[in-house]
Design an enzyme around this catalytic site. Structure first.
Site, PDB file in Angstrom:
ATOM      1  N   SER A 129       0.830  -1.197   0.000  1.00 53.90           N
ATOM      2  CA  SER A 129       0.000   0.000   0.000  1.00 53.90           C
ATOM      3  C   SER A 129       0.872   1.257   0.000  1.00 53.90           C
ATOM      4  O   SER A 129       1.784   1.395   0.809  1.00 53.90           O
ATOM      5  CB  SER A 129      -0.908  -0.012   1.236  1.00 53.90           C
ATOM      6  OG  SER A 129      -1.720   1.129   1.269  1.00 53.90           O
ATOM      7  N   GLY A 130       0.585   2.172  -0.924  1.00 55.91           N
ATOM      8  CA  GLY A 130       1.358   3.403  -1.022  1.00 55.91           C
ATOM      9  C   GLY A 130       2.512   3.343  -1.998  1.00 55.91           C
ATOM     10  O   GLY A 130       3.229   4.334  -2.170  1.00 55.91           O
ATOM     11  N   THR A 134      -2.095   1.992  -7.955  1.00 51.50           N
ATOM     12  CA  THR A 134      -3.260   2.622  -8.586  1.00 51.50           C
ATOM     13  C   THR A 134      -2.827   3.661  -9.604  1.00 51.50           C
ATOM     14  O   THR A 134      -3.403   3.757 -10.700  1.00 51.50           O
ATOM     15  CB  THR A 134      -4.152   3.263  -7.502  1.00 51.50           C
ATOM     16  OG1 THR A 134      -4.548   2.261  -6.568  1.00 51.50           O
ATOM     17  CG2 THR A 134      -5.381   3.888  -8.126  1.00 51.50           C
ATOM     18  N   ASN A 179      -0.936   4.909   3.476  1.00 52.61           N
ATOM     19  CA  ASN A 179      -1.291   5.481   2.177  1.00 52.61           C
ATOM     20  C   ASN A 179      -2.597   6.260   2.327  1.00 52.61           C
ATOM     21  O   ASN A 179      -3.564   5.751   2.878  1.00 52.61           O
ATOM     22  CB  ASN A 179      -1.467   4.350   1.143  1.00 52.61           C
ATOM     23  CG  ASN A 179      -1.743   4.877  -0.255  1.00 52.61           C
ATOM     24  OD1 ASN A 179      -1.714   6.083  -0.487  1.00 52.61           O
ATOM     25  ND2 ASN A 179      -2.008   3.985  -1.163  1.00 52.61           N
ATOM     26  N   SER A 182      -5.433   4.378  -0.302  1.00 50.69           N
ATOM     27  CA  SER A 182      -5.146   2.946  -0.376  1.00 50.69           C
ATOM     28  C   SER A 182      -6.346   2.186  -0.931  1.00 50.69           C
ATOM     29  O   SER A 182      -7.475   2.358  -0.480  1.00 50.69           O
ATOM     30  CB  SER A 182      -4.811   2.412   1.022  1.00 50.69           C
ATOM     31  OG  SER A 182      -4.626   1.013   0.993  1.00 50.69           O
ATOM     32  N   SER A 183      -6.100   1.341  -1.932  1.00 51.71           N
ATOM     33  CA  SER A 183      -7.163   0.491  -2.468  1.00 51.71           C
ATOM     34  C   SER A 183      -7.460  -0.614  -1.461  1.00 51.71           C
ATOM     35  O   SER A 183      -6.581  -1.400  -1.114  1.00 51.71           O
ATOM     36  CB  SER A 183      -6.732  -0.133  -3.801  1.00 51.71           C
ATOM     37  OG  SER A 183      -6.502   0.849  -4.769  1.00 51.71           O
ATOM     38  N   GLY A 400      -0.650  -5.588  -2.196  1.00 53.66           N
ATOM     39  CA  GLY A 400       0.643  -6.215  -1.998  1.00 53.66           C
ATOM     40  C   GLY A 400       0.717  -6.920  -0.649  1.00 53.66           C
ATOM     41  O   GLY A 400      -0.217  -6.900   0.150  1.00 53.66           O
ATOM     42  N   GLU A 402       1.203  -7.560   3.057  1.00 57.33           N
ATOM     43  CA  GLU A 402       0.987  -6.632   4.170  1.00 57.33           C
ATOM     44  C   GLU A 402       1.484  -7.240   5.472  1.00 57.33           C
ATOM     45  O   GLU A 402       1.145  -8.384   5.810  1.00 57.33           O
ATOM     46  CB  GLU A 402      -0.498  -6.275   4.313  1.00 57.33           C
ATOM     47  CG  GLU A 402      -0.996  -5.387   3.187  1.00 57.33           C
ATOM     48  CD  GLU A 402      -2.381  -4.827   3.452  1.00 57.33           C
ATOM     49  OE1 GLU A 402      -2.798  -3.952   2.676  1.00 57.33           O
ATOM     50  OE2 GLU A 402      -3.039  -5.255   4.420  1.00 57.33           O
TER      51      GLU A 402
END
Length: 1057
Positions: A129-130, A134, A179, A182-183, A400, A402
């Site tokens: 994330s981050g 995206t 993030n 974040s998705s 990704g 985590e």
């Protein structure tokens, strides 16, 4: 001085690299300053060398680096000017390794490979994330939107694809600790292309939305963006309609993370973007926002306890805004559980904790099903309905690996997904490498790598894996808890090398584990999971009566989702089983496509530009499997190029191949490498490519090429200077000769042009002088010109309406007869178009009006039906027949209808020929250039006709002033059409009366008259002895036409008397 020259050269080289003017091999000369553009070419494949090269490039804002065809991207946390239209044009249609690494290069090569081989591809974008996943998918979509062919239809499809991003981000992204955007779901989008490479459609699959975020956020995190955008950016009217207040502090679901306001997020601007995107995708926004508002209201429902500990609603004001369902039933569903025993139903009261759980479960279910519906609607809007075969490029933007301080059920699912993708990644990479070696006839050398199948089996193996044990614990009767699930894991997996718990660990490891934790040794490293909440999150169940209430949802958007969600009485599949099934389907989809990879890395945790955190990068490099991939690519030969590309670049290094090699490219490469002294084990010759084992061999070749290039340049410069003076003298002579020839040619052309012009002018003058004579050689061309000129002008100035009979162009004498024929044909054509333009519905409507007024009441109506509207324009008066002064006086009122009539004087009943004009507002009686009477539709109180076959009409007028004229008596041969038009224009259908016997009318104030009607053998109109106007009609309807002729004769007699 030497230091300054080196620095200047380095600066120039960096600028060329940044501008995309150096190819891959050319940039090797800058490797000491900006690093290697392809990790495959590193001398050492160690982690330290990898990170050093990455850092060197990051320091120069070179965020992209290759590992073969895999693209590594480091998030710079700042804007770089490398994504503009100019950069897109540079990378369009260029070979993958001809320019510096870029995401556009990967997107373009995937696109052109798809077109060339007509097969399907996918681009896997991964990272934590981050890291910029995206943003990477957005850049690829934007590149395809610009680079693909463009039409109105294709632009609409592309707009919907691009606009789906802000919508899905609003509903599926949130701020987390790592993030701000974040998705919180996985997304796979297929972009569909036709045979010409046009983007014609798209389809999205979504995975594992983090629904728990709707009801709970950790400190420093937010709920999904859409909630804040609605509350902060929605209009006052919309908020009032939804029962909301401005400000996030009013809502329990938006304040748990205590960071509703974030500097880097502008919710008001994002709201405008989402609203615009929803309009482009053709969404009905109102109902969608009602669902979002309902979730917020549901979060504000609070419970108290009674004396027995049972849950009671604190207040039920919020329930009135919830989804349009009955508040009492919803209150019952939130505070009682329905238990079914055979045919009996019992309501068991909830405790406060159970009521809160039921409320949150309903909120999560509503939002989750709404998100599913949203994705389906986006897919419908992008759907390509052309059945012909399409090729696709898929974009997989998925979470990704985590690792948090506390890792729960969501992290377990996400990391399981990454294990599966890593397994697929290694398998596809090895497969593609092996296939290339076999295609080129090079012996394949087995590669040693870590196979994570043992971890995948640990998680997903049937009846023995963690997923199976978790499902068993969720489904078994009795008091199943998270700790009993942990005990089952310890019982079944106690000896597994990649699994450990507090009970199974040694003394040192036990200090790092809590009693409710278990630890998995993933391919990316160890992750400790807390089992608290595993069972509840995996079940994700709604109580039965909550499901019953949800079936009453009036919002059509989520009703179908809930019906699918609630129609089965049996227990639904658990969350982890659904996720496992969707991963298996995704794996099947990806295995059928050609793979491209983008690995995104975070440069630092603080999101600051220019900071390169080596420890953080090392961790990401490890769990993204980049070193594994590099070892696979370096297992055999580090560098490979097609023969013609290799020979074109390095042919100056061998006298036999410079300046031109006339034979086969493979033979030229063989001669070249022999001249360079390549050892047999340093290279292999494939069928179409040369394979070089060690990067140092390529670097030595490249350095030799750079040296040779400078020598060739100096030699060329010396030769140019030596031959320059000789060539200058010869060039001057050649220029003088060329100039002389050119001037002569131009003069001859000008002479010919003038002679031709004189000839044409003479012939035109002679034709004009003899234009009145019969056609001959002198005037034939002139007459043809006159005809063509008149017809062209006439074509551009034809009358536009049937009533326009004054604007026909005056013809020349030679075309008088032709012009008259064309004029008649044109007016007949306009009449035909006008009649055909009256739709059957309009004809039927007018006939219906006429029928409702006259059918069964007036004797002449049956004879009028067949010809009604058929000859609509044959009797109309055109504008040229109306005096211009009259037209000027009524210019502000549009003329709707004009017809000739006979008007009878009020005293003496003398007949007068008049014109009756209907406009938008009034009836006009016209005598030549005078307006004899103007009757406003508002003052027209009635219209009377007799029931016989005559055509007499009496207009009854409201007199507002003493001097105003009285009622109007006229006779019109087109009585039915006139009155029907009047009904349509003035809406006077109810004012028309069909009278038997006499019709009384008002001549002036206090004085009246009458029209008497009778039948006889011949029609007559005369003043009777009693002072009334006597109208005698024909008894035989068949003689109606003859009667009208006789009637005209009677009127002339009456006029003469």
């Amino acid at each position: 001085m030497s230091h300054f020259l080196v620095h200047s050269a380095a600066t120039l080289l960096l600028q060329l690299v940044a501008q995309g003017q150096l190819d891959m091999e050319g940039a090797l000369t800058a490797r000491d300053r900006v690093g290697i553009q392809d990790f495959v070419l590193l001398d050492e494949t160690t982690e330290a060398a990898f990170l050093s090269n990455l850092k060197k490039r990051f320091s120069k804002d070179l965020i992209y680096t290759y590992i073969g065809t895999l693209l590594v991207s480091v998030n710079p946390y700042k804007e770089l000017d490398i994504y503009n239209k100019k950069q897109m044009d540079i990378y369009m249609g260029v070979n993958f390794f001809e320019l510096p690494p870029h995401i556009y290069a990967l997107a373009d090569n995937a696109y052109h490979t798809m077109l060339t081989e007509f097969n399907n591809h996918f681009i896997l974008i991964s990272g934590e994330s981050g890291a910029g996943k995206t943003e990477a998918s957005k850049k690829i979509l934007q590149y395809y939107a610009v680079s693909c062919p463009s039409t109105t239809l294709l632009n609409t499809v592309r707009d919907k694809m691009l606009m789906s991003n802000p919508v899905l981000e609003a509903f599926g992204n949130a701020k987390t600790l790592k993030n701000d955007n974040s998705s919180r779901f996985g997304k796979y989008m297929d972009i569909q292309f036709d045979g010409q490479g046009d983007a014609v459609g798209g389809h999205i699959l979504n995975y594992l939305l983090e629904k728990s975020r709707v009801v709970h956020q950790n400190h420093g995190e937010r709920n999904f963006h859409i909630f804040y955008q609605l509350v902060e950016g929605g209009s006052d009217d919309l908020l009032h309609q939804l029962g909301l207040e401005r400000g996030c502090q009013h809502y329990n679901y938006l304040t748990q993370g205590q960071c509703a306001i974030v500097q880097s997020i502008n919710d008001k601007n994002d709201w405008k973007t989402v609203k615009n995107a929803l309009q482009i995708i053709n969404f009905d926004e109102t109902h969608l926002f009602e669902v979002i508002a309902s979730v917020l209201h549901l979060g504000n429902v609070r419970f108290d306890s009674d004396s027995k500990g049972h849950a009671l609603l604190n207040n039920n004001t919020e329930l009135h805004w919830l989804l349009g369902v009955d508040a009492h039933r919803l209150q019952e569903g939130l505070t009682f559980r329905k238990i079914e025993a055979k045919k009996d139903q019992v309501l068991s009261p909830f405790t406060t904790d159970h009521a809160i759980y039921a409320r949150d479960a309903l909120a999560k279910a509503i939002y989750g099903q709404t998100f599913t519906w949203l994705v389906n609607r986006i897919n419908e809007s992008m759907e390509n309905k052309d059945p012909s075969r399409k090729t696709v490029i898929g974009l997989l933007d998925i979470y990704g690996f985590e690792v948090f301080y506390v890792n729960s059920f969501e992290q377990f699912c996400i990391n399981y997904c990454n294990e599966k993708l890593q397994q697929l990644f290694i398998e596809l990479t090895l497969k593609s490498e092996q296939e290339e070696y076999e295609a080129e006839g090079i012996e394949w050398e087995p590669v040693q790598f870590f196979n994570n199948k043992i971890i995948c089996d640990l998680i997903e193996e049937k009846h023995r894996g963690i997923i199976s044990l978790l499902d068993e614990e969720c489904l078994r009767p009795g008091d199943a808890t998270d700790l009993t699930f942990l005990e089952r894991l310890e019982e079944k997996m106690g000896n597994h090398p990649h699994f450990v718990t507090h009970k199974l660990a040694d003394k040192m490891t036990r200090k790092t584990l809590e009693r409710g934790d278990f630890r998995l040794l993933h391919y990316a490293g160890e992750v400790t999971y807390c089992v608290v909440g595993f069972l509840d999150k995996n079940n994700d169940l709604l109580y039965r009566n909550i499901k019953d209430v949800s079936l009453q949802l009036i919002l059509c958007q989520i009703k179908m989702c809930f019906r699918l969600y609630c129609k089965y009485r049996r227990r639904p599949e658990t969350v982890v089983t659904q996720f496992k099934s969707s991963l298996q389907k995704l794996t099947e989809i990806l295995m059928a496509k050609e793979a491209w990879y983008i690995r995104c890395l975070k440069s630092n945790e603080s999101k600051q530009s220019g900071q390169f955190d080596e420890a953080l990068i090392r961790h990401q490099v490890k769990y993204l499997g980049l070193m594994e991939h590099l070892r696979v690519r370096r297992a055999g030969f580090a560098y490979r190029r097609k023969y013609d590309v290799f020979l074109k670049r390095y042919k100056p290094l061998c006298p036999a191949t410079w300046p031109h090699w006339r034979g086969v490219a493979a033979d030229g490469v063989e001669v070249l490498v022999q001249h360079l002294g390549y050892l047999p084990d340093e290279y292999k010759m494939g069928r179409t490519k040369i394979f070089i084992r060690h990067p140092r061999t390529l670097f030595a070749t490249e350095d030799a090429y750079e040296k040779c290039k400078h020598e060739l340049g100096e030699c060329q410069l010396r030769n140019t200077k030596a031959t320059g003076q000789r060539e200058n003298t010869e060039n001057r002579k050649k220029l003088v000769n060329i100039e002389s020839c050119w001037r002569g040619t131009q003069a001859r052309k000008e002479k010919e042009k003038r002679a031709w012009a004189v000839k044409v002018i003479k012939k035109f003058i002679k034709g004009y002088m003899t234009r009145g004579q019969a056609k001959n050689t002198d005037n034939s061309e002139y007459l043809a010109f006159v005809r063509q000129n008149y017809l062209n002008r006439l074509r551009d100035n034809l009358p536009k309406t049937v009533l326009d009979k004054t604007t026909w162009l005056t013809p020349p004498a030679v075309l008088t007869e032709t012009s008259e024929m064309l004029r008649k044909l044109h007016y007949r054509l306009m009449v035909r178009k006008y009649v055909r333009g009256i739709t059957p519905q309009k004809k039927f409507q007018m006939k219906l009006i006429t029928s409702s007024i006259f059918k069964g009441k007036k004797d002449s109506y049956p004879q009028s039906v067949p010809s009604f509207i058929c000859h609509l324009t044959s009797h109309l008066i055109g504008e040229e027949d109306i005096n211009p002064r009259v037209i000027q006086m009524i210019r502000n009122e549009r003329i709707k209808y004009c017809v000739p009539v006979i008007k009878y004087d009020r005293n003496g009943f003398k007949p007068r020929q008049r014109q009756l004009i209907l406009t938008q507002t009034a009836v006009y009686v016209i005598e030549e250039a005078k307006i004899k009477q103007r009757v406003l539709y508002t003052s027209l109180k009635g219209i009377s006709v007799s029931n016989l076959t005559d055509s007499t009409i009496v207009f009854h007028i409201t007199r507002e002033e003493p001097k105003q004229k009285g009622d109007l008596v006229v006779q019109c041969d087109h009585l039915f059409e006139l009155l029907t038009k009047l009904c349509v224009i003035a809406n006077k259908q109810n004012a028309i009366k069909v009278v038997q016997g006499s019709i009384n009318f008002e001549i002036q104030a206090g004085k009246g008259g009458a029209v008497d009607f009778s039948t006889g053998p011949e029609p007559m109109v005369y003043k009777a002895k009693n002072g009334h106007l006597m109208v005698v009609t024909c008894q035989n309807p068949a003689l109606l036409c003859h009667s009208r002729i006789s009637l005209l004769m009677c009127q002339k007699t009456l006029n003469g008397s």
